[in-house]
Structures are given as structure tokens and as C-alpha cells.
Write a protein that holds these residues in place. Structure first.
Motif, PDB file in Angstrom:
ATOM      1  N   ALA A  64      -6.365   5.442  18.798  1.00 58.07           N
ATOM      2  CA  ALA A  64      -6.059   5.330  17.370  1.00 58.07           C
ATOM      3  C   ALA A  64      -4.611   5.699  17.094  1.00 58.07           C
ATOM      4  O   ALA A  64      -3.940   5.089  16.246  1.00 58.07           O
ATOM      5  N   THR A  65      -4.102   6.693  17.804  1.00 56.39           N
ATOM      6  CA  THR A  65      -2.696   7.065  17.652  1.00 56.39           C
ATOM      7  C   THR A  65      -1.788   5.944  18.136  1.00 56.39           C
ATOM      8  O   THR A  65      -0.787   5.609  17.486  1.00 56.39           O
ATOM      9  N   ALA A  66      -2.146   5.337  19.275  1.00 58.26           N
ATOM     10  CA  ALA A  66      -1.352   4.229  19.804  1.00 58.26           C
ATOM     11  C   ALA A  66      -1.352   3.040  18.842  1.00 58.26           C
ATOM     12  O   ALA A  66      -0.367   2.296  18.769  1.00 58.26           O
ATOM     13  N   ALA A  67      -2.441   2.857  18.104  1.00 60.12           N
ATOM     14  CA  ALA A  67      -2.505   1.763  17.128  1.00 60.12           C
ATOM     15  C   ALA A  67      -1.606   2.018  15.931  1.00 60.12           C
ATOM     16  O   ALA A  67      -1.232   1.071  15.232  1.00 60.12           O
ATOM     17  N   GLY A  68      -1.272   3.292  15.690  1.00 55.99           N
ATOM     18  CA  GLY A  68      -0.361   3.602  14.593  1.00 55.99           C
ATOM     19  C   GLY A  68      -0.873   4.583  13.569  1.00 55.99           C
ATOM     20  O   GLY A  68      -0.205   4.815  12.556  1.00 55.99           O
ATOM     21  N   ALA A  69      -2.057   5.171  13.775  1.00 58.49           N
ATOM     22  CA  ALA A  69      -2.580   6.145  12.816  1.00 58.49           C
ATOM     23  C   ALA A  69      -1.642   7.347  12.734  1.00 58.49           C
ATOM     24  O   ALA A  69      -1.208   7.877  13.752  1.00 58.49           O
ATOM     25  N   HIS A  70      -1.351   7.776  11.495  1.00 61.42           N
ATOM     26  CA  HIS A  70      -0.499   8.948  11.306  1.00 61.42           C
ATOM     27  C   HIS A  70      -1.241  10.245  11.637  1.00 61.42           C
ATOM     28  O   HIS A  70      -0.632  11.202  12.128  1.00 61.42           O
TER      29      HIS A  70
ATOM     30  N   PRO B 234      -4.225  15.654   0.736  1.00 60.54           N
ATOM     31  CA  PRO B 234      -4.680  16.673  -0.215  1.00 60.54           C
ATOM     32  C   PRO B 234      -5.155  16.114  -1.550  1.00 60.54           C
ATOM     33  O   PRO B 234      -5.981  16.753  -2.219  1.00 60.54           O
ATOM     34  N   ASP B 235      -4.685  14.949  -1.943  1.00 58.62           N
ATOM     35  CA  ASP B 235      -5.127  14.334  -3.197  1.00 58.62           C
ATOM     36  C   ASP B 235      -6.328  13.413  -3.004  1.00 58.62           C
ATOM     37  O   ASP B 235      -6.798  12.800  -3.960  1.00 58.62           O
ATOM     38  N   GLY B 236      -6.793  13.315  -1.776  1.00 56.96           N
ATOM     39  CA  GLY B 236      -7.954  12.486  -1.486  1.00 56.96           C
ATOM     40  C   GLY B 236      -7.587  11.131  -0.904  1.00 56.96           C
ATOM     41  O   GLY B 236      -6.437  10.695  -0.946  1.00 56.96           O
ATOM     42  N   ILE B 237      -8.590  10.484  -0.346  1.00 62.86           N
ATOM     43  CA  ILE B 237      -8.426   9.172   0.292  1.00 62.86           C
ATOM     44  C   ILE B 237      -8.586   8.074  -0.761  1.00 62.86           C
ATOM     45  O   ILE B 237      -9.519   8.097  -1.570  1.00 62.86           O
ATOM     46  N   ASP B 238      -7.694   7.094  -0.716  1.00 59.20           N
ATOM     47  CA  ASP B 238      -7.780   5.959  -1.640  1.00 59.20           C
ATOM     48  C   ASP B 238      -8.815   4.935  -1.187  1.00 59.20           C
ATOM     49  O   ASP B 238      -9.617   4.458  -1.997  1.00 59.20           O
ATOM     50  N   ILE B 239      -8.778   4.587   0.103  1.00 62.12           N
ATOM     51  CA  ILE B 239      -9.679   3.566   0.648  1.00 62.12           C
ATOM     52  C   ILE B 239     -10.240   4.058   1.969  1.00 62.12           C
ATOM     53  O   ILE B 239      -9.473   4.409   2.879  1.00 62.12           O
TER      54      ILE B 239
ATOM     55  N   TRP C  59       1.425  -1.610   8.305  1.00 62.39           N
ATOM     56  CA  TRP C  59       2.356  -2.694   7.957  1.00 62.39           C
ATOM     57  C   TRP C  59       2.557  -2.775   6.445  1.00 62.39           C
ATOM     58  O   TRP C  59       3.677  -3.045   5.972  1.00 62.39           O
ATOM     59  N   ALA C  60       1.504  -2.491   5.681  1.00 67.21           N
ATOM     60  CA  ALA C  60       1.569  -2.570   4.218  1.00 67.21           C
ATOM     61  C   ALA C  60       2.055  -1.279   3.574  1.00 67.21           C
ATOM     62  O   ALA C  60       2.129  -1.205   2.345  1.00 67.21           O
ATOM     63  N   GLY C  61       2.364  -0.256   4.370  1.00 73.79           N
ATOM     64  CA  GLY C  61       2.991   0.936   3.832  1.00 73.79           C
ATOM     65  C   GLY C  61       2.098   2.122   3.593  1.00 73.79           C
ATOM     66  O   GLY C  61       2.554   3.142   3.044  1.00 73.79           O
ATOM     67  N   ALA C  62       0.825   2.073   3.961  1.00 75.32           N
ATOM     68  CA  ALA C  62      -0.093   3.174   3.717  1.00 75.32           C
ATOM     69  C   ALA C  62       0.116   4.298   4.722  1.00 75.32           C
ATOM     70  O   ALA C  62       0.619   4.101   5.831  1.00 75.32           O
ATOM     71  N   THR C  63      -0.301   5.492   4.322  1.00 75.78           N
ATOM     72  CA  THR C  63      -0.518   6.578   5.269  1.00 75.78           C
ATOM     73  C   THR C  63      -1.925   6.403   5.825  1.00 75.78           C
ATOM     74  O   THR C  63      -2.875   6.223   5.054  1.00 75.78           O
ATOM     75  N   VAL C  64      -2.073   6.437   7.130  1.00 75.30           N
ATOM     76  CA  VAL C  64      -3.356   6.114   7.754  1.00 75.30           C
ATOM     77  C   VAL C  64      -3.922   7.328   8.476  1.00 75.30           C
ATOM     78  O   VAL C  64      -3.271   7.923   9.341  1.00 75.30           O
TER      79      VAL C  64
ATOM     80  N   LEU D 166       0.822  -1.214   0.000  1.00 74.21           N
ATOM     81  CA  LEU D 166       0.000   0.000   0.000  1.00 74.21           C
ATOM     82  C   LEU D 166       0.860   1.271   0.000  1.00 74.21           C
ATOM     83  O   LEU D 166       0.387   2.341   0.366  1.00 74.21           O
ATOM     84  N   ASP D 167       2.103   1.163  -0.441  1.00 71.82           N
ATOM     85  CA  ASP D 167       2.952   2.344  -0.525  1.00 71.82           C
ATOM     86  C   ASP D 167       2.282   3.417  -1.380  1.00 71.82           C
ATOM     87  O   ASP D 167       1.753   3.129  -2.466  1.00 71.82           O
ATOM     88  N   GLY D 168       2.282   4.646  -0.906  1.00 72.50           N
ATOM     89  CA  GLY D 168       1.714   5.751  -1.654  1.00 72.50           C
ATOM     90  C   GLY D 168       0.211   5.888  -1.524  1.00 72.50           C
ATOM     91  O   GLY D 168      -0.369   6.848  -2.043  1.00 72.50           O
ATOM     92  N   ARG D 169      -0.449   4.963  -0.838  1.00 73.57           N
ATOM     93  CA  ARG D 169      -1.907   5.024  -0.660  1.00 73.57           C
ATOM     94  C   ARG D 169      -2.244   5.665   0.682  1.00 73.57           C
ATOM     95  O   ARG D 169      -1.465   5.589   1.634  1.00 73.57           O
ATOM     96  N   VAL D 170      -3.424   6.275   0.722  1.00 73.91           N
ATOM     97  CA  VAL D 170      -3.922   6.856   1.968  1.00 73.91           C
ATOM     98  C   VAL D 170      -5.214   6.143   2.343  1.00 73.91           C
ATOM     99  O   VAL D 170      -6.153   6.071   1.538  1.00 73.91           O
ATOM    100  N   VAL D 171      -5.244   5.617   3.545  1.00 71.39           N
ATOM    101  CA  VAL D 171      -6.393   4.875   4.059  1.00 71.39           C
ATOM    102  C   VAL D 171      -7.058   5.688   5.160  1.00 71.39           C
ATOM    103  O   VAL D 171      -6.367   6.225   6.045  1.00 71.39           O
TER     104      VAL D 171
END
Length: 339
Positions: free
Chosen positions: A193-199, A218-223, A175-180, A151-156
Motif C-alpha cells: 500500500a505504501t508502494a502504491a502511494g498511500a500517505h 483528525p477532522d475525519g475521513i471524507d470518503i 493523482w487527484a490530490g487527496a491525502t490517502v 480531491l485537494d483537501g480531501r482524505v480518502v
């Protein structure tokens, strides 16, 4: 053995602690000595009745759990005896789930648990982690499997990041590389949510949540992984990118969904509904394999310090465990069979 059963649908009071004979595994099955049983909303929903007609005269509830294989049926490697496992979909289409000292399941529903993963972790996987995997792998432009970099480069956007599924979404996406990004309903849930790893964490009850999410994406959410579609659809639409996906696994609050078709057409939105029971064997197998890989990488810890408080009950108080889940207790509700 001790087991929890119900013979009629209804409230938590229909659950009874009883003695039952030790079950024997049939061909292709294993018997698991249960250490911890995980409780999910689908467990109390099945017990309560509406939309979930009871198929067996007596039911032992709970889909998820963790423990040790202590017997195997014909056709199963005898070397699995003594293996630590996490169990999923134990009561799916069967009368005996994990709310018992022993349960029998198809061998592929008892998945080896790494030595450094405790039974609490194993019992917290199942429905939440497999649902999260499905939600993260249904996008038209996204991967069908998860692994580091997938998920590199994706925003969830994880709606309800303090819930069990939202927590698993955050962990698997990281774990899969997304920005969350995660939406929550207050500062305590924001902390989890922060403790879980949300950016990025956004309180959807404060200010302009769409603008805050757009700052992070800024480019929108992927998933979007969505727990309350009726309440959140307008926000999802405001932050979704073109060809983005809204993966819906629940509609908490029950607010009716009003769909303005044209904006979704313009965005080429994918609105994907999902549930494990009908996701298909291939999707479930892929999810189990990828969740196991994440588990081996240490990516799925539980506990308050990792964003998912554990709320424990002994087997005799399983009815109280159901009440806790029905009452939206924050964290993962577990039934401990070792006490």
C-alpha cells in the motif's frame, strides 16, 4: 484461434482450452488480438454460477484485457486498425471475453493505450480502475470527475489497499490530490500500500486502528472505499466525518451487515453501493476518460515496486489463474497470451 470456454457453471475445472473460428467484428465493433487478459473476482463468480445464471450455451470468460485492434466493423474508423488498446467489460452481456487469442467488443470498450503504457498495465485497468473511479466520485460534497486537484483537501480511506481495487483507489486519489490512508492486514500488505502511494498505512489487526486513522485525519475521513462492509462498518463509522461517504464495492468475507441507524443519521452518512454493470453509461464514460488521463500522466503503474505484484499464467492454465483469484492471491492475476 485458441480460446478458453465453459459450457456449464461450476469450479475452475469447467474451463476448457479449445480451437474456435476467428470472430468477425459486426457494426460498431472491433476485433482485438489479445496480449494479456486480466482476471477479476467477478470472472470466477460468473463462472461458478450462484447469483450469475449463464445466459449463453458457451462462454469465454474475462472482462478485462489489452492488445491490438486488428479489424474493425462497419461504422468504425479504419484507422483504428493497429491501435494498442485496453479493453473493459468484454464479457458483460456477451458470450466472448478476453480469455482468447482474439475477442470482439463494442468499439467504445477498446480504449487507446498510450505508447509508454504496457499491456500489463492495460489489462490491470478495467474493473479495478473503473470501480475505484466510481467509488471516488459518489460523495455528496465531492467531485463527479477526477483530475489533478479534484480531491485537494480531501482524505480518502482505502480499505484493503493491497488489493487490485484498493491499489487503484490509492493511485487515482493521489493523482487527484487527496491525502490517502489505507488499512491492511499485515506488514507485507502495508509495504504494498505504501508502494502504491498511500500517505498513511494502518494495520487494522493491531492496536487501536480508529485512533491511528484519526491521527492521520483528525477532522475525519471524507470518503471510505470499502471492500468488506460487514467486517469494517464499525471502524468506518468511527473515523467518518459529518456528511462523509462509505462507497461499497464488495463485502469480502460475507459477514452480515448490522446497521445502527441513529449514528449514521447524526453524521448524515452516505452509504453508496456500486457495481459497474448498473452504474450507467455516463458514469462509465466519465471513468474511462479520467482513467485514461491518469494513465497518460503515468499515475497508474503496476508491478510489485508499485504496490501491485503481477501473477502470470499462460492461456492453457486459465483454471489455475481462477484458483489464484479465488484463493485471494495478493496482486493482479494475468493470463499471458504471448507465450
Amino acid at each position: 484461434m485458441k480460446a478458453i470456454v465453459y459450457r456449464d457453471n461450476g469450479g475452475p475445472d469447467v474451463l476448457r482450452l479449445v480451437d474456435r473460428d476467428l470472430p468477425e467484428p459486426g457494426p460498431g465493433e472491433v476485433r482485438v488480438r489479445v496480449a494479456v487478459s486480466g482476471v477479476n473476482p467477478t470472472d470466477w463468480q460468473a463462472r461458478s454460477g450462484p447469483g450469475h445464471p449463464k445466459r449463453f450455451p458457451e462462454v469465454t470468460p474475462h472482462l478485462d484485457g489489452a492488445g491490438t485492434v486488428d479489424a474493425v466493423g462497419e461504422g468504425v474508423d479504419p484507422g483504428r486498425t493497429g491501435q494498442r488498446v485496453w479493453v473493459f467489460m468484454a464479457a458483460a452481456g456477451r458470450p466472448t471475453g478476453t480469455a482468447a487469442e482474439y475477442t470482439v467488443v463494442p468499439a467504445d470498450r477498446a480504449v487507446p493505450l498510450p505508447d509508454d503504457a504496457g499491456f500489463d498495465v492495460g489489462a490491470s485497468l478495467g474493473v479495478p480502475a473503473l470501480t475505484a473511479h466510481r467509488a471516488l466520485t459518489v460523495a455528496e460534497d465531492g467531485p463527479r470527475r477526477l483530475a489533478p486537484g479534484a480531491l485537494d483537501g480531501r482524505v480518502v480511506l482505502a480499505a484493503g489497499g493491497a488489493g487490485a481495487v484498493g491499489h487503484a483507489v490509492i493511485q487515482l486519489a493521489r493523482w487527484a490530490g487527496a491525502t490517502v490512508v489505507s488499512t491492511v492486514s499485515g506488514p507485507e500488505k502495508a509495504r504494498l500500500a505504501t508502494a502504491a502511494g498511500a500517505h498513511h498505512v494502518v494495520d487494522y489487526r493491531e492496536g487501536d486502528p480508529a485512533a491511528e486513522i484519526r491521527k492521520a485525519a483528525p477532522d475525519g475521513i471524507d470518503i471510505v472505499t470499502e471492500v468488506a462492509l460487514g467486517a469494517n462498518l464499525a471502524l468506518d463509522l468511527a473515523v467518518l466525518r459529518t456528511r462523509g461517504t462509505i462507497a461499497v464495492y464488495a463485502n469480502e468475507g460475507g459477514k452480515p451487515v448490522e446497521l445502527d441507524v441513529l449514528p449514521h443519521m447524526v453524521l448524515n452518512t452516505r452509504l453508496q453501493f456500486l457495481i459497474l454493470y448498473t452504474a450507467g453509461q455516463d458514469a462509465r464514460t466519465a471513468a474511462v476518460e479520467d482513467v485514461t488521463a491518469a494513465l497518460q500522466d503515468g499515475a497508474l503503474p503496476v508491478g510489485e515496486e508499485h504496490g501491485l505484484p503481477l501473477v502470470r499464467f499462460p492461456l492453457a492454465r486459465t483454471a489455475d489463474a481462477h484458483r489464484a483469484v479465488e484463493g485471494h492471491t495478493v496482486g493482479k492475476v494475468l493470463v499471458d497470451l504471448t507465450t
